[in-house]
Design a protein around this motif. Structure first.
Motif, short mmCIF file in Angstrom:
data_model
loop_
_atom_site.label_atom_id
_atom_site.label_comp_id
_atom_site.label_asym_id
_atom_site.label_seq_id
_atom_site.Cartn_x
_atom_site.Cartn_y
_atom_site.Cartn_z
N VAL A 54 0.84 -1.20 0.00
CA VAL A 54 0.00 0.00 0.00
C VAL A 54 0.87 1.25 0.00
CG1 VAL A 54 -1.78 1.28 1.26
CG2 VAL A 54 -1.87 -1.21 1.15
N TRP A 55 1.87 1.30 0.87
CA TRP A 55 2.75 2.46 0.95
C TRP A 55 3.44 2.75 -0.39
CZ3 TRP A 55 2.90 6.37 4.04
CH2 TRP A 55 4.03 7.16 4.17
N ALA A 56 3.76 1.70 -1.12
CA ALA A 56 4.41 1.88 -2.42
C ALA A 56 3.50 2.58 -3.42
CB ALA A 56 4.84 0.53 -2.98
N ASN A 57 2.18 2.50 -3.22
CA ASN A 57 1.23 3.11 -4.14
C ASN A 57 0.77 4.50 -3.70
OD1 ASN A 57 0.94 1.12 -6.24
ND2 ASN A 57 -0.05 -0.18 -4.73
N VAL A 58 1.26 4.99 -2.58
CA VAL A 58 0.97 6.35 -2.16
C VAL A 58 1.95 7.29 -2.86
CG1 VAL A 58 0.84 7.94 -0.20
CG2 VAL A 58 0.12 5.56 0.08
N SER A 59 1.45 8.33 -3.48
CA SER A 59 2.33 9.25 -4.21
C SER A 59 3.27 9.96 -3.25
CB SER A 59 1.51 10.28 -5.00
OG SER A 59 0.84 11.15 -4.11
N LEU A 60 4.40 10.41 -3.77
CA LEU A 60 5.40 11.06 -2.92
C LEU A 60 4.85 12.30 -2.21
CD1 LEU A 60 8.27 11.20 -1.85
CD2 LEU A 60 8.93 12.44 -3.94
N PRO A 61 4.10 13.18 -2.89
CA PRO A 61 3.56 14.34 -2.16
C PRO A 61 2.65 13.96 -1.00
CG PRO A 61 3.43 14.70 -4.53
CD PRO A 61 3.81 13.27 -4.34
N ARG A 62 1.82 12.93 -1.19
CA ARG A 62 0.94 12.51 -0.10
C ARG A 62 1.72 11.84 1.02
NH1 ARG A 62 -3.86 15.25 -0.20
NH2 ARG A 62 -4.59 15.40 -2.35
N ARG A 63 2.76 11.10 0.68
CA ARG A 63 3.62 10.52 1.72
C ARG A 63 4.26 11.62 2.55
NH1 ARG A 63 7.68 6.08 -0.91
NH2 ARG A 63 6.21 5.07 -2.32
N MET A 64 4.80 12.62 1.85
CA MET A 64 5.49 13.71 2.55
C MET A 64 4.53 14.49 3.43
SD MET A 64 8.52 13.11 1.76
CE MET A 64 9.21 14.53 2.63
N ALA A 65 3.30 14.69 2.96
CA ALA A 65 2.31 15.41 3.76
C ALA A 65 1.97 14.64 5.03
CB ALA A 65 1.04 15.65 2.93
N LEU A 66 1.86 13.33 4.93
CA LEU A 66 1.57 12.51 6.10
C LEU A 66 2.74 12.53 7.08
CD1 LEU A 66 -0.20 10.54 7.64
CD2 LEU A 66 0.61 8.70 6.15
N LEU A 67 3.94 12.42 6.58
CA LEU A 67 5.12 12.46 7.45
C LEU A 67 5.28 13.82 8.11
CD1 LEU A 67 7.63 10.49 5.18
CD2 LEU A 67 6.51 9.67 7.26
N GLU A 68 5.00 14.87 7.37
CA GLU A 68 5.11 16.23 7.91
C GLU A 68 4.08 16.43 9.02
OE1 GLU A 68 6.61 20.05 8.41
OE2 GLU A 68 7.43 18.38 7.22
N ALA A 69 2.89 15.87 8.85
CA ALA A 69 1.85 16.02 9.86
C ALA A 69 2.28 15.43 11.20
CB ALA A 69 0.56 15.34 9.39
#
Length: 253
Positions: free
Chosen positions: A123-138
């Motif tokens: 699942v994580w592999a299919n999350v786009s980089l911008p959305r990954r970064m937004a989640l990590l930033e949160a």
């Protein structure tokens, strides 16, 4: 030019409002129907938009789920900002971080199921980089709180001098314990099969074993249940006084 700016601002606000609606409604569907029942086409229809409009905001269902998780992560992370300033010793503040997360999980079980699903490899592999970064930033305030408490412990000599492990790397131990126990506790019947009950009590005991193994002062014997319980109650009281605590401990799961 003023008209063009006004039009651009209006379109941006409309897009933000529409995206917030998608996220809110998706979260409602997850709470009511379960994570795996969420369908993009049904969600779009529920919001009275075409499915294509939904995909203009989120490249995939995984991206939508990451956005839902990011919104709740902001709420979760806000609880941790005040922990480094609590009138507690550094070791007790690390316990405060663990207890705060336990309480948030008890109040938001759907969020923890969602995050567990998101960070699986496929699942994580299919999350786009911008959305990954937004989640990590949160979630950044959580790691910042851990970093601050470990750094202060080293400055005060509550911890031995640093060798080859950084403040953030030391946070991996409590993080892994917490995430692991949350996963085990949420798998209905799994721990019961091994006659293991009250998982969060075990989590706190293992936390103290880890802290004592690191020689984090003042040391506490994890084999003394009354001492462990008294420390937990003391830290919970401090969290409650600071407006962070959830009150009663979560039920054993």
């Amino acid at each position: 030019m003023l008209s063009a700016m006004t039009t651009g601002d209006r379109k941006r606000r409309e897009r933000e409002t529409r995206e917030a609606l998608f996220i809110e409604r998706a979260h409602e569907r997850i709470r009511e129907d379960g994570l795996l029942a969420l369908q993009m086409s049904k969600l779009a229809a529920d919001c009275e938009y075409a499915t294509g409009t939904l995909y203009q905001h989120f490249e995939s269902k995984e991206d939508l789920l990451a956005a839902v998780a990011a919104r709740t992560t902001l709420q979760r992370a806000a609880l941790f900002r005040a922990i480094p300033e609590l009138s507690l010793g550094t070791r007790s503040r690390m316990l405060a971080i663990v207890l705060t997360d336990i309480d948030f999980a008890a109040q938001n079980p759907d969020y923890y199921r969602l995050t567990q699903y998101l960070v699986t490899e496929v699942v994580w592999a299919n999350v786009s980089l911008p959305r990954r970064m937004a989640l990590l930033e949160a979630g950044k305030p959580i790691s910042e709180a851990v970093h601050a408490v470990v750094a202060e412990a080293r400055e005060r000599s509550d911890l031995p001098p640093a060798r080859e492990i950084s403040e953030d790397e030391m946070g991996l131990g409590p993080w892994a314990l917490n995430v692991g126990m949350q996963s085990l506790a949420s798998a209905r019947g799994l721990l019961d099969a091994y006659d293991i009950h009250r998982p969060y009590d075990h989590l706190i005991r293992h936390f103290h074993a880890l802290m004592t193994g690191w020689r984090w002062e003042p040391r506490l014997d994890p084999d003394e249940p009354t001492v462990v319980r008294a420390e937990t109650e003391r830290v919970r009281a401090a969290l409650h006084d600071a407006g962070i605590g959830a009150g009663d401990a979560p039920p054993a799961g």
